[in-house]
Scaffold this motif. Structure first.
Motif, PDB file in Angstrom:
ATOM      1  N   UNK A 151       0.853  -1.213   0.000  1.00 14.72           N
ATOM      2  CA  UNK A 151       0.000   0.000   0.000  1.00 14.72           C
ATOM      3  C   UNK A 151       0.876   1.245   0.000  1.00 14.72           C
ATOM      4  N   UNK A 152       1.970   1.193   0.806  1.00 16.72           N
ATOM      5  CA  UNK A 152       2.806   2.402   0.972  1.00 16.72           C
ATOM      6  C   UNK A 152       3.506   2.752  -0.337  1.00 16.72           C
ATOM      7  N   UNK A 153       3.859   1.706  -1.115  1.00 14.37           N
ATOM      8  CA  UNK A 153       4.573   2.002  -2.381  1.00 14.37           C
ATOM      9  C   UNK A 153       3.780   3.056  -3.146  1.00 14.37           C
ATOM     10  N   UNK A 154       2.442   2.820  -3.163  1.00 12.02           N
ATOM     11  CA  UNK A 154       1.623   3.788  -3.917  1.00 12.02           C
ATOM     12  C   UNK A 154       1.466   5.063  -3.100  1.00 12.02           C
ATOM     13  N   UNK A 161     -15.953   4.012  -4.288  1.00 15.09           N
ATOM     14  CA  UNK A 161     -16.786   2.865  -3.888  1.00 15.09           C
ATOM     15  C   UNK A 161     -16.005   1.790  -3.128  1.00 15.09           C
ATOM     16  N   UNK A 162     -14.828   1.380  -3.654  1.00 14.78           N
ATOM     17  CA  UNK A 162     -14.109   0.262  -2.989  1.00 14.78           C
ATOM     18  C   UNK A 162     -13.701   0.681  -1.586  1.00 14.78           C
ATOM     19  N   UNK A 163     -13.122   1.906  -1.510  1.00 13.38           N
ATOM     20  CA  UNK A 163     -12.696   2.333  -0.174  1.00 13.38           C
ATOM     21  C   UNK A 163     -13.897   2.365   0.762  1.00 13.38           C
ATOM     22  N   UNK A 164     -15.010   2.919   0.219  1.00 14.08           N
ATOM     23  CA  UNK A 164     -16.204   3.024   1.079  1.00 14.08           C
ATOM     24  C   UNK A 164     -16.654   1.625   1.518  1.00 14.08           C
ATOM     25  N   UNK A 165     -16.657   0.711   0.583  1.00 14.96           N
ATOM     26  CA  UNK A 165     -17.149  -0.643   0.914  1.00 14.96           C
ATOM     27  C   UNK A 165     -16.256  -1.273   1.990  1.00 14.96           C
ATOM     28  N   UNK A 174     -10.964  11.199  -5.802  1.00 17.51           N
ATOM     29  CA  UNK A 174     -11.029  10.146  -6.847  1.00 17.51           C
ATOM     30  C   UNK A 174     -10.621   8.846  -6.173  1.00 17.51           C
ATOM     31  N   UNK A 175     -10.988   7.741  -6.774  1.00 16.14           N
ATOM     32  CA  UNK A 175     -10.690   6.445  -6.165  1.00 16.14           C
ATOM     33  C   UNK A 175      -9.169   6.212  -6.218  1.00 16.14           C
ATOM     34  N   UNK A 176      -8.606   5.519  -5.226  1.00 19.57           N
ATOM     35  CA  UNK A 176      -7.153   5.266  -5.187  1.00 19.57           C
ATOM     36  C   UNK A 176      -6.839   4.156  -6.172  1.00 19.57           C
ATOM     37  N   UNK A 177      -5.591   4.127  -6.601  1.00 19.80           N
ATOM     38  CA  UNK A 177      -5.193   3.097  -7.579  1.00 19.80           C
ATOM     39  C   UNK A 177      -5.310   1.691  -6.987  1.00 19.80           C
ATOM     40  N   UNK A 178      -5.200   0.689  -7.853  1.00 19.33           N
ATOM     41  CA  UNK A 178      -5.401  -0.699  -7.454  1.00 19.33           C
ATOM     42  C   UNK A 178      -4.451  -1.087  -6.318  1.00 19.33           C
ATOM     43  N   UNK A 179      -3.117  -0.661  -6.429  1.00 19.96           N
ATOM     44  CA  UNK A 179      -2.122  -1.118  -5.414  1.00 19.96           C
ATOM     45  C   UNK A 179      -2.574  -0.713  -4.018  1.00 19.96           C
ATOM     46  N   UNK A 180      -3.408   0.360  -3.980  1.00 19.01           N
ATOM     47  CA  UNK A 180      -3.877   0.741  -2.626  1.00 19.01           C
ATOM     48  C   UNK A 180      -5.160  -0.011  -2.289  1.00 19.01           C
ATOM     49  N   UNK A 181      -6.029  -0.166  -3.254  1.00 12.34           N
ATOM     50  CA  UNK A 181      -7.334  -0.783  -2.932  1.00 12.34           C
ATOM     51  C   UNK A 181      -7.180  -2.293  -2.739  1.00 12.34           C
ATOM     52  N   UNK A 182      -6.218  -2.922  -3.408  1.00 10.18           N
ATOM     53  CA  UNK A 182      -6.077  -4.399  -3.264  1.00 10.18           C
ATOM     54  C   UNK A 182      -5.882  -4.763  -1.798  1.00 10.18           C
ATOM     55  N   UNK A 183      -4.900  -4.204  -1.125  1.00 10.23           N
ATOM     56  CA  UNK A 183      -4.745  -4.565   0.298  1.00 10.23           C
ATOM     57  C   UNK A 183      -6.041  -4.314   1.063  1.00 10.23           C
ATOM     58  N   UNK A 184      -6.753  -3.201   0.698  1.00  8.87           N
ATOM     59  CA  UNK A 184      -8.010  -2.917   1.426  1.00  8.87           C
ATOM     60  C   UNK A 184      -8.950  -4.109   1.292  1.00  8.87           C
TER      61      UNK A 184
END
Lengths: 547, 100, 630, 164, 490
Positions: free
Chosen positions: C104-107, C376-380, C457-467
């Protein structure tokens, strides 16, 4: 060139002196040709490196298991008085000698910032090295005293000539403070020697013989120990006698501060270990709680006062008072863990505080000010310096995996057994230590960078890095793998404890059945029949003495 | 025969006067004379004691004391003259440039 | 304890250490490489841990002695690691969640020019945490203990240009150091009594002489160790540093101040359970402190507007819950909650991070809102974790929280008898508050209309994947671990009391507290938005108290910091320069003056000299003639 | 015999007091001459005849003449400041009395005890000379050096410089 | 016993040679014209001859060897004292060589002859075995010194110092003479050895009183406190070579004579005079060191320092014994003290010679920044100062104090040793102040005091003293053992 007969110690002691003489006297015969001193700096570095090499070679030949004196050399100096040039090395002094020879090349390299009379400066440093090594290896009480006093003169010149504004006050205070203490010790030495002469018939200044056979009454012991304790207490510096240290440090040039903090302060505790305790064990026990209390006061007091400082060097000076408070507490607790911790902490303090002074020197060379307020936010400007400063700060506040932690942990663990309450108070020093060191680090390194004042700051250059790298290596080596150091101290310490205990018993035996009733030490009557030709008996009219 | 203690008392008296003279007087020459007085007192007691003891050593001593007194006179007066030459006075109270 | 020196144990901490050094050195030139090196290092560490867990036969323990750290006068201490089931769980959490956060931090830190330093510190932290967890004796644990303290100092003060952030870092380190001092006392007493600090030897020694007169010693040692724990795991007296620690980058908060470091205290109590069991009063104190901490933290979280501060206080509160379980003597429940908390709190923090990242470093919830549609992903994931923390039935939060309340009621600890009537209701109220403030934060951030002026705006995948992974774990973690964990930890923490399998309806029934909390929360913050304002007016003093964080900081400043500074100045000015230096210069002056007096006798008058000499002569004569013998 | 002694003693003491007390240096010089003469008489009474003669010649003759000469040369007037400060006299006098108070009884006591030796020592020139040139030869030579030193010194100090 | 054999003349040949030399100097002075160096060479020649004679007629090593039918000692102790006196005189002649002109001494011929007469007097005074001879020696020495002090005719300070020294000197010797007279009355003889026997038989109070009076004479000559008032003024006023001569040679002979009279003559009455000596020593050490702190003029400071060192030496009087006693310590200390003080005075001479006219020529400000202007001079002064203070690089001073303090502690005078130690610590301050002036302070405008270009003679004295100051401390056994041997046959 077999090495078992090579006179290691004498070469270690006298090589720097020869170097100093060559360095200082050379130009008297040929006018000074290298104005900015590169030749003399090179020569001094060469001498100090050779000495360091010899000491390393000696270390390889040092038998870790042997608890007695090694590489000892003996020659008559003043046979009439039983004074001999007797030098030897054992577990207690081996690492301090190594520390001295290790720090000296770094100090010489760091002397680049000294421009005035560089030859004199380097010569004084080398003479100082001779005196320090001499003090550490001398096993003849008078030889020790001579080298102990010899340390004063070069330090006097170093602070006096190359120091800051108040250098004259600082250096005079430093010298007079130490001279008063050590002269009282001289009288105590005489007293012990002449008691020995009366009891044994011949005169000797050898520490072992004095320690073995001088029978003193309890009251005499207290007086003698007080004299020794005062002389060494001033040097340590123990709490009430420490006020010379901040002045001496603040006014001394960088090299001077490093040597003063790195090695000179250790001489005090070394004196306790080598002379005060073995000679007067019972008095040592009587004094132990008081000295421990002073040490703990020193820890907390030093830390608090350091926190109130605005001058970086003064802060580090007071931190030395605090650190050495630990060493004294460790030693006075007098058990295997605490004492070896104390001796180990002496080495650590030499390295971490020496490095801190070098760092302050780097800043001082560039900005010529030591006030924290003049710096701020340097981390962005000089990242390498910030990193080094961080490592040595951590070593100073005894963070695990740095050398400081091992020493401090051993001291506190060991002394908890003998002085639980004092150790608890002492441990607060660990917290306070973090407070003032991190405050220093934050005020200088973090925050906004004032471009105007420190914009043109250049980072640590190659030469300066050469002084820090060895120290860096030592910080981590001694933090992660201290065993080689501790294992060499172990046998000597065990022998040391048993020797002191045995002496304590012998003195008790002497006390209750042999010694006539003694009132105060000055009253001893001793009638020596002597032929009329000389004079009537030598009575001492001590009523007059008391007057 | 006058007992020797009379002589000795007399010389003690004279000696004391000599001392008092040295302490009181300011004029260098008079001080010098008082010292001569003290020496004479000592001579007197020497001779008296020589008679008491019975050997001539005392008198020989007096002889030598006279030699000394003469030498002292010569040197003393020479010094006083050289001082007078630069200090224009013989008072010892004026000779106090060297102090502290 | 057989010595099957598994060198693999040594590799676990080694990877992050090498990673840290490489990241720093390589990172100086190529900034981006640092992130991947660090992530790779922690992933490899995770891989080794997983491999070891798989390969480890039941009931087995790995022990690896790297070298003899020091042996002085009979006190030998090895730099040794020990890997049993408890360590396995901790290592899995540390390396697993650590790797996710690294990714997550990389991004997150992509455009920060100091990121090589960041990743170096992060890996160094991982190394220290692993040392702490793997340590086979108290000293290696303490090395890790202070190591993580250092890394949290470095990471909190990472953006050191801002002096207040650096101050927060220093505050964290100093408060930790105070706790460490307590920890040291505990170690000294143990060493003095048993001459060893190795866990196995200690356990064996303590079990042998549990005689009555040693009980007070165990009580004091337990208490000292708990003081250390409060420092590290932010309990009542020493928790003030955690909220300020939010000054650091969000991944730091996620990793250090949610998942790993703060749980060190709980791990330590679990590891020394044999000691704490012998000190019931100490455990009682732990429980009481825990409950109060939880309550206070929850109340404070109610009025926080900074999203990270809310989560910080929630962490303090959840830690309170863990210590409740430990205080009650049911250690596996504490570890269970530790693990589940790691999942959803890390997810919450990372979610908050992606919100902040999205809103361009906006942290105040009042300037957010309505992000549901934009992120949406972060919210979910944030929503799932909120449900988990609130303790709704199928999610992991429910199981661990429910287990804690059950453990508290179960009353294993005799000393807790009288207090249970007070503690259990408080715990329940706190659970309710937890649900309430989490819903508040969720509502203010994601529901309603967007009040900020950035364009999220929604965060990139590298951040949302760990979420997503973490949210998944939060979902399923409870069920999976609820069953297996107690038996897995049995060899270390003792077998748990049996309890029946609950049906879904019972589950829902028991999570009524959470549901009520969420309901009231939603009600207040979506539709009837003026209710919270009225409530604040009604409970006036309590709200101002909560707003100002119960004035702890001001209290400490007034009682401890200011007086110490004053004493320091007085000591320096008055004592050091005034008295001691004064005495020294005083004697010098006395000698000087007496010199002057003596000099005055040298008047230069010959008459005076003659007179003095005459007097001296008289004196001498008098001494000789009359005193006879002089 | 004792009557003569007391007479001479009286003269001696009066002249001694005169030396100390007189304000005019020349008077005190003359008093000193009187004193020396009375000492010479004393010597004669103690049959130290050689010394009596030498006393007259050396002391009275040579030294006092030199002193008077210098006094005249430097024409010393009366001591200008009050020569005798009250406090100083008092103290000095007191000191002198104390000295006497200690010494005189002591002298009486100890010397009365020592018996007068039977030998009637005659301080004639021959006796003194015999002793002087045999036993006391070394001090005699030293004395010669002493006088030489005095002469050289005096000349060096008092010689008037003739410089351009 | 009465006749004077060849042996007597041989044994006391140095005295005779020096005396003869002084007369020769007068004779030859006429032909030497204005230049000074021929006189200096002649002086050195005479001294060398005396030293050779001393070496040739080496006395047999047993106690009580007398010459001139019992009037002069010729044992090892007197041999050593004579050697030391001659050595001191040689140093004085060397440092005074081509400096006399600046010091205001117009007549070098008389100066050298008087110097020799004073030396001869000093030897007689130190080696006399009979009180009258002792008195004659004392007076010869003093007469010559009174004139030497006043030698700088032009300067009022010099004649003032001569007057003070004359008046107080003759006053104290008169008192001493009275003591000798009384002692003669009691014991019937003036020879020291018979006096000792007589006193052991009849120990009356008057004997102690005479002892007190004689002691006053000695204490005056040594310059110890109750009778030290003359020393600072005379030392400062006299020309520097004469001051150096007084500080070393005269003090040596005075201490030698005092040692002889007290230990041999009044050995039996040690009970009576040891207390007084104790008080004198303590007062001297304390007062001299305290006042020295306040001195700005170097010569005056060195005067007080020499008084203080007299105090340290007095300590040696108290500890008498078979081995390791005070006597040997005193002898060793005298040698070291001579070297250090002559060295210090020679540096003062070099720095202030050019302007000895104005009164404050030897103020400490004159030494500011000397290290830059003349490093060799500064280094040698530093060694001397450290030596006098007893701080290691000045090893000789340290060893000297070491022997003295150890002798004091051996005789159980621990209190006295502590006072001595503390006083020498105080003394460290004003010795180090000189080094501070030379090394630590820049020579702000002191350029105008240009230095005397160090002549060969002065250079050789400095190097000799520096070598002595350092190596005598490192290898002291040779000197100390000969001193100890002397004391055994005392």
């Amino acid at each position: 060139m077999n090495f078992d007969t090579f006179p290691f110690l004498s070469s270690l002691v006298f090589l720097p002196l020869v170097g100093a003489l060559v360095l200082y006297l050379l130009p008297f015969f040929r006018p000074d040709h290298d104005e900015h001193g590169t030749l003399s700096r090179g020569f001094a570095l060469f001498v100090s490196l050779v000495v360091f090499a010899i000491s390393l070679l000696m270390l390889t030949h040092f038998d870790a298991a042997d608890s007695g004196y090694q590489f000892s050399e003996r020659a008559d100096w003043i046979p009439y008085f039983g004074i001999s040039y007797f030098v030897g090395l054992d577990g207690i002094s081996v690492w301090l000698v190594l520390l001295t020879t290790f720090l000296m090349p770094l100090v010489v390299i760091a002397s680049a910032s000294v421009h005035k009379k560089i030859r004199g400066y380097l010569a004084s440093m080398l003479v100082l090295e001779t005196a320090m090594i001499g003090t550490l290896v001398a096993l003849d009480v008078f030889l020790f005293y001579v080298f102990w006093e010899l340390m004063l003169a070069p330090m006097y010149f170093i602070i006096g000539i190359w120091g800051g504004k108040r250098r004259i006050y600082a250096t005079l205070k430093f010298v007079l403070y130490t001279v008063v203490g050590s002269l009282l010790m001289l009288v105590a030495i005489f007293y012990v020697v002449w008691r020995f002469y009366e009891q044994q018939g011949h005169l000797t200044f050898l520490l072992d013989e004095l320690q073995m056979y001088t029978n003193l009454t309890r009251k005499e012991e207290l007086w003698m120990f007080a004299a020794f304790a005062l002389a060494f207490g001033i040097k340590v510096p123990l709490f009430p006698f420490h006020t010379w240290l901040p002045d001496a440090h603040v006014e001394a040039p960088t090299g001077g501060s490093v040597v003063l903090a790195g090695v000179l302060l250790k001489m005090g505790l070394y004196g306790y270990i080598r002379f005060a305790y073995p000679l007067f064990p019972r008095a040592a026990d009587a004094f132990a709680p008081y000295i421990a209390t002073l040490a703990v006061i020193g820890i907390v007091y030093g830390a608090l006062v350091a926190w109130a400082q605005s001058d970086i060097k003064k802060l580090v000076a007071y931190s030395s008072v605090s650190h050495l408070g630990y060493c004294v507490l460790g030693f006075v607790a007098f058990n295997a863990v605490a004492t070896s911790g104390a001796m180990y902490q002496m080495l650590n303090h030499g390295i971490s505080t020496g490095a801190l002074f070098l760092l302050v020197g780097v800043l001082y060379d560039r900005k010529h000010t030591r006030l924290m307020a003049d710096y701020g936010g340097l981390a962005a400007k000089v990242p390498l310096f910030a990193f080094l400063f961080l490592v040595f700060t951590l070593s100073s506040i005894a963070l695990p995996l740095t050398n400081g932690f091992i020493g401090e942990f051993l001291i506190l663990t060991g002394s908890f057994k003998t002085f639980p309450v004092l150790t608890v108070i002492g441990t607060t020093g660990v917290v306070l230590g973090a407070v003032y060191m991190l405050t220093l680090y934050m005020k200088t390194m973090y925050g906004e960078l004032d471009e105007g004042k420190n914009g043109d700051l250049t980072d640590v250059n190659g030469r300066e890095l050469a002084t820090f790298l060895p120290l860096l290596v030592m910080v981590f080596w001694m933090g992660i793998y201290p065993q080689p150091f501790l294992s060499r101290m172990e046998p000597t310490l065990n022998a040391y404890f048993s020797a002191v205990a045995e002496r304590r018993a012998a003195l008790n035996v002497y006390e209750n059945d042999v010694a006539p009733s003694q009132d105060i030490v000055l009253e001893r009557e001793h009638q020596q029949a002597r032929p009329v030709r000389e004079s009537a008996a030598q009575p001492n009219l001590n009523r007059a003495v008391e007057g | 025969m006058v007992p020797v203690t009379y002589y000795l008392t007399l010389s003690a008296l004279m000696f004391t006067l000599g001392i008092v003279g040295v302490v009181i007087r300011r004029n260098a020459i008079v001080v010098f004379m008082c010292i001569e007085l003290m020496l004479n007192a000592v001579n007197l007691s020497f001779v008296a004691l020589s008679r008491l003891v019975g050997n001539l050593d005392g008198q020989i001593a007096v002889f030598f004391v006279m030699v000394v007194a003469a030498a002292e006179a010569a040197v003393g007066l020479a010094i006083i003259i050289s001082l007078f030459r630069s200090a224009k006075s013989v008072e010892t109270s004026d000779a106090n440039q060297l102090n502290g | 304890m057989e010595q099957n020196g598994v060198t693999a144990l040594g590799y676990i901490p080694l990877f992050p250490l090498i990673g840290s050094v490489l990241a720093f050195i390589i990172g100086r030139s190529k900034r981006d490489a640092a992130g991947w090196i660090a992530t790779l290092a922690s992933a490899m560490a995770f891989a080794v841990v997983v491999a070891l867990v798989m390969a480890m036969p039941e009931e087995a323990e790995y022990y690896y002695r790297a070298f003899t750290w020091f042996s002085v006068g009979g006190f030998t201490l090895d730099f040794a690691f020990r890997f049993d089931h408890l360590t396995a769980v901790m290592c899995l959490v540390v390396t697993g969640i650590g790797s996710l956060i690294h990714l997550y931090s990389v991004a997150y830190m992509a455009e920060d020019e100091g990121r090589h330093r960041f990743f170096a510190y992060l890996n160094l932290f991982m190394f220290s945490m692993l040392l702490l967890v793997l340590g086979a004796n108290l000293l290696v644990l303490f090395v890790g203990w202070e190591g993580v303290g250092l890394c949290s100092y470095l990471l909190i003060g990472f953006w050191f240009k801002n002096l207040s952030y650096a101050g927060a870092g220093r505050k964290a380190f100093v408060v930790n150091r105070i706790g460490d001092a307590g920890f040291l006392f505990g170690m000294f007493m143990l060493y003095r009594q048993f001459d060893t600090l190795d866990f196995a030897e200690l356990a064996q020694a303590i079990s042998v002489n549990a005689s009555p007169e040693l009980l007070p010693l165990y009580f004091v040692v337990a208490l000292c160790l708990f003081v250390g724990a409060t420092g590290k795991s932010a309990q009542i007296p020493l928790f003030v540093w955690l909220p300020d620690a939010m000054a650091g980058p969000t991944p730091v908060s996620a990793l250090i101040h949610a998942a790993t470091m703060v749980t060190a205290g709980v791990y330590m109590m679990a590891r020394l359970n044999f000691l704490f069991d012998l000190a019931p009063q100490a455990q009682a104190i732990v429980a009481i402190v825990a409950v109060f901490t939880a309550m206070v933290a929850a109340l404070t979280a109610l009025t926080q507007n900074d999203i990270k501060k809310v989560l910080a206080y929630s962490t303090v509160s959840q830690l309170g819950f863990m210590f409740m379980a430990a205080g009650a003597g049911v250690y596996w429940v504490a570890v269970f909650h530790l693990v589940t908390h790691a999942f959803f709190k890390a997810c919450l923090f990372l979610g908050a991070g992606s919100v902040i990242h999205g809103c361009h470093h906006e942290q105040d919830m009042r300037h957010m809102g309505g992000l549901w549609s934009k992120m949406p992903i972060t919210a979910a994931t944030y929503g799932i974790s909120t449900l988990a923390i609130a303790g709704i039935y199928p999610l992991s939060g429910y199981f661990s929280k429910h287990a804690i309340l059950a453990a508290l009621e179960g009353g294993h600890n005799p000393a807790l008898e009288g207090l249970l009537e007070l503690l259990v209701p408080m715990a329940s109220v706190t659970a309710f508050l937890t649900a309430f403030y989490m819903t508040r934060s969720f509502a203010m951030t994601f529901l309603g209309s967007y009040r900020g002026h950035a364009h999220p705006h929604e965060s990139p995948l590298r951040m949302t994947a760990p979420l997503i992974v973490l949210a998944g774990l939060a979902l399923v973690g409870g069920l999976w671990l609820g069953g297996t964990l107690p038996h897995y930890l049995a060899p270390v923490l003792g077998s748990p009391a049996e309890h029946g399998h609950e049906s879904i309806i019972e589950g829902l029934m028991h999570s009524w507290i959470g549901i009520a909390g969420i309901g009231v929360g939603l009600l207040c913050y979506t539709s009837l938005s003026q209710i919270p304002a009225t409530i604040y007016r009604v409970i006036g003093p309590l709200s101002t108290l909560s707003l100002n964080k119960f004035y702890f900081d001001e209290l400490y400043a007034a009682v401890v910091v200011k007086p110490l500074e004053a004493i320091a100045r007085v000591l320096f000015r008055v004592v050091d320069q005034g008295m001691i230096d004064g005495a020294v210069n005083g004697t010098a002056a006395v000698v000087d003056v007496s010199g002057e007096v003596a000099r005055s006798t040298q008047t230069g008058q010959v008459r005076h000299y003659a007179f003095f000499m005459f007097v001296a002569a008289l004196l001498m004569l008098f001494l000789f003639v009359f005193a006879g013998r002089v | 015999m004792t009557a003569l002694f007391f007479l001479v003693a009286l003269v001696l003491l009066i002249s001694a007091v005169g030396v100390v007390a007189s304000r005019n240096a020349i008077h005190s010089a003359l008093f000193l001459v009187g004193n020396l003469m009375s000492v010479a008489v004393m010597f004669a009474m103690l049959n130290a005849h050689f010394l009596a003669v030498v006393q007259v010649i050396v002391y009275a003759g040579a030294i006092m003449v030199l002193v008077l000469f210098v006094l005249m040369l430097l024409n010393i007037k009366l001591e200008n400041q009050p020569a005798l400060g009250k406090l100083v006299i008092g103290l000095a006098g007191l000191g002198g009395l104390a000295f006497l108070w200690m010494m005189v009884p002591l002298l009486q006591r100890s010397f009365a005890a020592i018996p007068q030796s039977a030998v009637d020592v005659q301080g004639s020139v021959r006796e003194v000379g015999k002793l002087l040139y045999t036993q006391y030869v070394f001090p005699f030579e030293a004395a010669s050096l002493l006088i030489m030193a005095a002469v050289v010194g005096a000349v060096m100090l008092a010689k008037r410089r003739y410089r351009a | 016993m009465t006749t004077v054999g060849l042996k007597d003349i041989a044994l006391s040949s140095p005295v005779l040679l020096i005396g003869g030399g002084s007369l020769l100097m007068l004779l030859v002075d006429v032909f030497m014209g204005k230049r000074e160096w021929p006189r200096a060479f002649l002086a050195m020649a005479i001294l060398l001859v005396a030293l050779i004679s001393l070496g040739v007629f080496y006395p047999p090593f047993q106690a009580g060897v007398m010459a001139f039918n019992g009037f002069v000692y010729a044992d090892v102790f007197s041999w050593l004292i004579t050697l030391l006196v001659l050595f001191g005189t040689m140093l004085t002649v060397l440092i005074g060589m081509n400096v006399l002109e600046q010091e205001g001494i117009e007549s070098p011929g008389e100066y050298y002859s008087l110097l020799f007469m004073a030396t001869a007097g000093a030897i007689v005074f130190a080696t006399a075995a009979e009180l009258v001879t002792l008195f004659i020696g004392l007076e010869t020495m003093s007469m010559a010194l009174y004139c030497l002090c006043g030698a700088a005719l032009r300067s009022r300070r010099s004649s003032e110092s001569a007057l003070k020294y004359f008046l107080l000197g003759s006053f104290s010797s008169a008192i001493m003479l009275y003591g000798i007279a009384l002692l003669y009355g009691i014991t019937g003889t003036t020879l020291i050895e018979p006096i000792a026997e007589a006193l052991s038989r009849t120990d009356t109070v008057l004997a102690h009183c005479s002892l007190a009076l004689i002691l006053i004479g000695f204490v005056f000559k040594i310059g110890a406190v109750p009778f030290h008032f003359w020393a600072p003024d005379v030392y400062e006023g006299a020309p520097t070579p004469v001051t150096a001569f007084m500080a070393c040679v005269i003090k040596t002979s005075a201490v030698g004579a005092a040692l002889r009279v007290l230990w041999v003559g009044f050995g039996g009455q040690v009970l009576f005079w040891s207390g007084t000596i104790w008080y004198v020593a303590v007062l001297t050490m304390i007062l001299a060191n305290l006042v020295a702190l306040r001195q700005r003029s170097l010569k005056r400071m060195l005067a007080y320092s020499s008084i203080a060192h007299a105090g340290y030496m007095m300590m040696g009087f108290l500890s008498r014994g078979t081995q390791y006693d005070g006597g040997a310590a005193i002898l060793y200390y005298l040698v070291v003290y001579t070297i250090l003080t002559v060295g210090a005075f020679s540096v003062v001479l070099a720095v202030t010679a050019k302007h000895s006219a104005n009164p404050h020529s030897d103020d400490i400000s004159r030494f500011y920044g000397l290290a830059e202007r003349n490093p060799f001079l500064a280094l040698s002064m530093a060694v001397f100062m450290l030596g006098l203070a007893g701080i290691p690089p000045g090893m000789a001073g340290l060893l000297g104090k070491f022997y003295l303090f150890s002798a004091a502690v051996k005789a159980n005078y621990v209190g006295l040793a502590i006072v001595g130690v503390l006083c020498s610590a105080v003394s460290a301050y004003y010795y180090l102040r000189v080094i501070v002036a030379m090394y630590f302070r820049e020579s702000d405008g002191a350029e105008k005091f240009e230095l005397l270009e160090p002549s060969v003679a002065l250079g050789s004295v400095l190097t000799l003293c520096v070598i002595g100051a350092v190596f005598l401390g490192i290898f002291p056994s040779a000197l100390y053992e000969s001193a100890a041997a002397a004391m055994v046959h005392f």
